[in-house]
Design an enzyme around this catalytic site. Sequence first.
Site, PDB file in Angstrom:
ATOM      1  N   CYS A 109      24.479  11.674  -2.977  1.00 62.14           N
ATOM      2  CA  CYS A 109      24.786  11.343  -1.042  1.00 62.14           C
ATOM      3  C   CYS A 109      25.192   9.640  -1.730  1.00 62.14           C
ATOM      4  O   CYS A 109      26.510   9.737  -2.077  1.00 62.14           O
ATOM      5  CB  CYS A 109      23.361  10.678  -0.313  1.00 62.14           C
ATOM      6  SG  CYS A 109      24.095  10.893   1.269  1.00 62.14           S
ATOM      7  N   HIS A 110      25.207   8.827  -1.013  1.00 65.69           N
ATOM      8  CA  HIS A 110      25.578   7.196  -0.832  1.00 65.69           C
ATOM      9  C   HIS A 110      24.946   6.715  -1.612  1.00 65.69           C
ATOM     10  O   HIS A 110      25.246   5.851  -2.066  1.00 65.69           O
ATOM     11  CB  HIS A 110      25.399   6.801   0.579  1.00 65.69           C
ATOM     12  CG  HIS A 110      25.890   7.013   1.727  1.00 65.69           C
ATOM     13  ND1 HIS A 110      25.039   8.313   2.173  1.00 65.69           N
ATOM     14  CD2 HIS A 110      27.115   6.584   2.505  1.00 65.69           C
ATOM     15  CE1 HIS A 110      26.154   7.889   3.245  1.00 65.69           C
ATOM     16  NE2 HIS A 110      26.494   7.099   3.281  1.00 65.69           N
TER      17      HIS A 110
END
Length: 184
Positions: free
Chosen positions: A106-107
Amino acid sequence: MRIAFLAAPEGVEQIELTDPWQAAVDAGHEPVLVSTKPGEIQAFHHLDKADRFPVDDVVGQTTAEDFGGLVLPGGVANPDYLRLNRKAVAFVRDFVERGRPVAAICHAAWTLVEADVVRGRTLTSWPSVATDIRNAGGTWVDEQVRICDHGPGKLVTSRRPADLKAFDEAFLEVFAEAEARAAG
């Protein structure tokens, strides 16, 4: 294999911590929660507070040498905090420079960008991180999971919680290969 899971004191996406953690345990590994401060971290379900988890080790008091691999869970606030902590960034860079595998979902790719380890590599992530990866000299692809072996160590990246099954399978395979290589 001892696997470091690096998370900020607040802001890690709980499922991106707990799901890979359990996969590591089920595969016979020893996950270790590493943070920038001792005590506990506060996990989140998106923007809502979730559970708290005890910190096992602190960056600056441990190194990549103590682990066989590194997992970087996401959440928006988690990597944003980590990328501003020079010891956390150095910890991540140390894994890559030693050729130890790193998995990010993800991030969490923001932390890889800040550690300056994406240049010449192909990664995936949450779509909003794509421009940061490109600006740091990497190539972004929209894939469930991507294993990149350009440069020292392998990077395993994934986009989102919906990709966790594929992420877990990929990072466990890459970490097992690294463990077998290290054993000779």
